[in-house]
Design a protein around this motif. Structure first.
Motif, PDB file in Angstrom:
ATOM      1  N   PHE A  43      78.208  40.294  55.989  1.00  0.00           N
ATOM      2  CA  PHE A  43      76.927  39.957  55.380  1.00  0.00           C
ATOM      3  C   PHE A  43      77.092  39.428  53.957  1.00  0.00           C
ATOM      4  O   PHE A  43      76.447  38.461  53.560  1.00  0.00           O
ATOM      5  CB  PHE A  43      76.014  41.196  55.392  1.00  0.00           C
ATOM      6  CG  PHE A  43      74.641  40.941  54.837  1.00  0.00           C
ATOM      7  CD1 PHE A  43      73.793  40.056  55.470  1.00  0.00           C
ATOM      8  CD2 PHE A  43      74.196  41.579  53.689  1.00  0.00           C
ATOM      9  CE1 PHE A  43      72.524  39.803  54.976  1.00  0.00           C
ATOM     10  CE2 PHE A  43      72.933  41.333  53.180  1.00  0.00           C
ATOM     11  CZ  PHE A  43      72.095  40.448  53.824  1.00  0.00           C
ATOM     12  N   THR A  48      75.758  35.663  52.772  1.00  0.00           N
ATOM     13  CA  THR A  48      74.575  35.491  51.927  1.00  0.00           C
ATOM     14  C   THR A  48      74.876  35.365  50.445  1.00  0.00           C
ATOM     15  O   THR A  48      74.131  34.722  49.717  1.00  0.00           O
ATOM     16  CB  THR A  48      73.604  36.656  52.137  1.00  0.00           C
ATOM     17  OG1 THR A  48      74.271  37.883  51.806  1.00  0.00           O
ATOM     18  CG2 THR A  48      73.153  36.723  53.585  1.00  0.00           C
ATOM     19  N   CYS A  50      72.959  41.055  63.489  1.00  0.00           N
ATOM     20  CA  CYS A  50      72.877  41.224  62.053  1.00  0.00           C
ATOM     21  C   CYS A  50      74.237  40.864  61.504  1.00  0.00           C
ATOM     22  O   CYS A  50      75.171  41.594  61.718  1.00  0.00           O
ATOM     23  CB  CYS A  50      72.581  42.670  61.765  1.00  0.00           C
ATOM     24  SG  CYS A  50      71.428  42.909  60.474  1.00  0.00           S
ATOM     25  N   ASN A 103      71.056  30.807  54.243  1.00  0.00           N
ATOM     26  CA  ASN A 103      69.683  31.284  54.221  1.00  0.00           C
ATOM     27  C   ASN A 103      69.080  31.140  55.611  1.00  0.00           C
ATOM     28  O   ASN A 103      69.729  30.686  56.549  1.00  0.00           O
ATOM     29  CB  ASN A 103      68.870  30.498  53.183  1.00  0.00           C
ATOM     30  CG  ASN A 103      67.774  31.338  52.555  1.00  0.00           C
ATOM     31  OD1 ASN A 103      67.199  32.212  53.210  1.00  0.00           O
ATOM     32  ND2 ASN A 103      67.492  31.071  51.294  1.00  0.00           N
ATOM     33  N   THR A 104      67.836  31.518  55.745  1.00  0.00           N
ATOM     34  CA  THR A 104      67.154  31.392  57.033  1.00  0.00           C
ATOM     35  C   THR A 104      67.157  29.937  57.488  1.00  0.00           C
ATOM     36  O   THR A 104      67.058  29.017  56.679  1.00  0.00           O
ATOM     37  CB  THR A 104      65.715  31.909  56.947  1.00  0.00           C
ATOM     38  OG1 THR A 104      65.034  31.236  55.875  1.00  0.00           O
ATOM     39  CG2 THR A 104      65.693  33.407  56.675  1.00  0.00           C
ATOM     40  N   SER A 159      66.334  35.616  60.021  1.00  0.00           N
ATOM     41  CA  SER A 159      65.789  36.345  58.876  1.00  0.00           C
ATOM     42  C   SER A 159      66.902  37.116  58.194  1.00  0.00           C
ATOM     43  O   SER A 159      67.940  37.393  58.781  1.00  0.00           O
ATOM     44  CB  SER A 159      64.682  37.310  59.323  1.00  0.00           C
ATOM     45  OG  SER A 159      65.204  38.304  60.183  1.00  0.00           O
ATOM     46  N   ILE A 160      66.666  37.462  56.918  1.00  0.00           N
ATOM     47  CA  ILE A 160      67.640  38.191  56.117  1.00  0.00           C
ATOM     48  C   ILE A 160      66.923  39.309  55.374  1.00  0.00           C
ATOM     49  O   ILE A 160      65.849  39.104  54.807  1.00  0.00           O
ATOM     50  CB  ILE A 160      68.333  37.260  55.095  1.00  0.00           C
ATOM     51  CG1 ILE A 160      69.117  36.147  55.810  1.00  0.00           C
ATOM     52  CG2 ILE A 160      69.270  38.051  54.179  1.00  0.00           C
ATOM     53  CD1 ILE A 160      69.684  35.105  54.859  1.00  0.00           C
ATOM     54  N   ALA A 206      71.576  40.113  58.473  1.00  0.00           N
ATOM     55  CA  ALA A 206      70.900  38.885  58.862  1.00  0.00           C
ATOM     56  C   ALA A 206      70.691  38.892  60.363  1.00  0.00           C
ATOM     57  O   ALA A 206      71.623  39.151  61.123  1.00  0.00           O
ATOM     58  CB  ALA A 206      71.709  37.665  58.439  1.00  0.00           C
ATOM     59  N   ASP A 207      69.467  38.604  60.794  1.00  0.00           N
ATOM     60  CA  ASP A 207      69.183  38.483  62.221  1.00  0.00           C
ATOM     61  C   ASP A 207      69.501  37.068  62.667  1.00  0.00           C
ATOM     62  O   ASP A 207      69.020  36.099  62.085  1.00  0.00           O
ATOM     63  CB  ASP A 207      67.713  38.798  62.502  1.00  0.00           C
ATOM     64  CG  ASP A 207      67.385  40.250  62.226  1.00  0.00           C
ATOM     65  OD1 ASP A 207      68.240  41.096  62.518  1.00  0.00           O
ATOM     66  OD2 ASP A 207      66.292  40.536  61.711  1.00  0.00           O
ATOM     67  N   ARG A 230      77.763  35.466  56.163  1.00  0.00           N
ATOM     68  CA  ARG A 230      77.723  34.084  55.828  1.00  0.00           C
ATOM     69  C   ARG A 230      79.073  33.398  55.658  1.00  0.00           C
ATOM     70  O   ARG A 230      80.053  34.018  55.357  1.00  0.00           O
ATOM     71  CB  ARG A 230      76.956  33.987  54.522  1.00  0.00           C
ATOM     72  CG  ARG A 230      77.336  32.780  53.744  1.00  0.00           C
ATOM     73  CD  ARG A 230      76.852  32.883  52.371  1.00  0.00           C
ATOM     74  NE  ARG A 230      76.581  31.602  51.890  1.00  0.00           N
ATOM     75  CZ  ARG A 230      75.374  31.140  51.699  1.00  0.00           C
ATOM     76  NH1 ARG A 230      74.354  31.888  51.950  1.00  0.00           N
ATOM     77  NH2 ARG A 230      75.182  29.953  51.242  1.00  0.00           N
ATOM     78  N   ILE A 289      70.333  31.527  61.606  1.00  0.00           N
ATOM     79  CA  ILE A 289      69.850  32.687  60.853  1.00  0.00           C
ATOM     80  C   ILE A 289      68.326  32.714  60.921  1.00  0.00           C
ATOM     81  O   ILE A 289      67.657  31.797  60.432  1.00  0.00           O
ATOM     82  CB  ILE A 289      70.314  32.637  59.394  1.00  0.00           C
ATOM     83  CG1 ILE A 289      71.838  32.586  59.316  1.00  0.00           C
ATOM     84  CG2 ILE A 289      69.794  33.863  58.621  1.00  0.00           C
ATOM     85  CD1 ILE A 289      72.376  32.415  57.913  1.00  0.00           C
TER      86      ILE A 289
END
Length: 278
Positions: free
Chosen positions: A56, A60, A6, A66-67, A87-88, A93-94, A9, A85
């Protein structure tokens, strides 16, 4: 692919085809490659998986990643991994790792800076720490002297943040250490163990002349006094421990200016020796 973490950005939006593994760059263990990555890079304590929510917002909101965007993660100890990335959400973020972590070694001279900057005001200590990070110093130690007997304790956390931000900006993979304050007598054993120690001093041998007659060593020390300079007794102790006095030109320099002038000269000299020996 491994689930990573997680995390946040950075400042370049990369291509979205992050699952096209055939386009991945191969990372070399050669330290010369470490600052040439083209992907947003973020810090994480553990590779390949961790949580890094402190990054994070930058990831983001500032960089608007983004994903499916690709990023790089580094741990400050030479570890580097490319990820994507996945997912968010509000918690972070995963990230999915697209390769196994690589360890990038460094063969450069490890320059350790001892500077009496504890009483600097108006962001001058921030600037000193930022530039030492960018230039590649291995560590910075606040030096306590008769004319600079303390350091503002509430600045330490801020300076750590300055180091991390500068490391990401200049893309160095090995984090610079900010050591606890040290007095002059505590410095003496370090100087005596280090074959290459330089102390900035007025009217001393010009630093370029001193370096021209020096052999490259794996570790070096750079010593800068406070505003008002060292006392004569302090200089005598440091020189007797084995340091060499070097001059930085005809003008009186601020602490941070002298630090960066001597560090940048030493770094360029030792790097050129490395290059010529390859």
């Amino acid at each position: 692919m491994q689930a990573l973490c997680c995390i946040p950005r950075l400042s370049v939006i990369v291509n979205r085809s992050c699952r096209k593994t055939s386009s991945l760059r191969a990372f070399s263990s050669d330290s010369s490659d470490q600052s040439r990555g083209g992907l947003p890079r973020f810090f994480t304590d553990v590779l390949p998986s961790s949580k890094a929510r402190d990054e994070f917002w930058h990831m983001t909101k500032v960089l608007r990643l983004n994903t499916d965007d690709r990023i790089e993660l580094f741990n400050g100890k030479g570890g580097l991994v490319e990820g994507c990335i996945e997912s968010i959400d509000r918690t972070g973020a995963d990230i999915v790792a697209l390769e196994n972590p690589k360890l990038v070694s460094t063969n450069a001279t490890q320059w350790h800076v001892f500077a009496a900057f504890g009483s600097l005001k108006g962001g001058r200590s921030d600037w000193l720490i930022e530039k030492c990070t960018e230039l590649g110093a291995s560590s910075v130690t606040p030096l306590l002297t008769e004319h600079s007997p303390s350091i503002f304790e509430n600045r330490v956390d801020r300076l750590q943040r300055v180091i991390l931000a500068a490391a990401k900006q200049c893309q160095r993979l090995h984090e610079m250490a900010l050591n606890p304050p040290l007095n002059v007598r505590g410095l003496l054993p370090i100087v005596s163990r280090t074959k290459q120690s330089f102390i900035a001093a007025a009217e001393a041998t010009p630093v370029m002349n001193a370096l021209a007659h020096s052999q490259r060593e794996p570790v070096g020390s750079i010593i800068i006094g406070p505003e008002g300079d060292f006392t004569e007794a302090e200089v005598k102790l440091i020189l007797e421990a084995g340091a060499m006095a070097v001059g930085l030109g005809p003008h009186r320099l601020r602490v941070e200016t002298a630090t960066i002038a001597l560090l940048s000269t030493a770094m360029l000299w030792s790097n050129s020796r490395d290059y010529n020996n390859t």
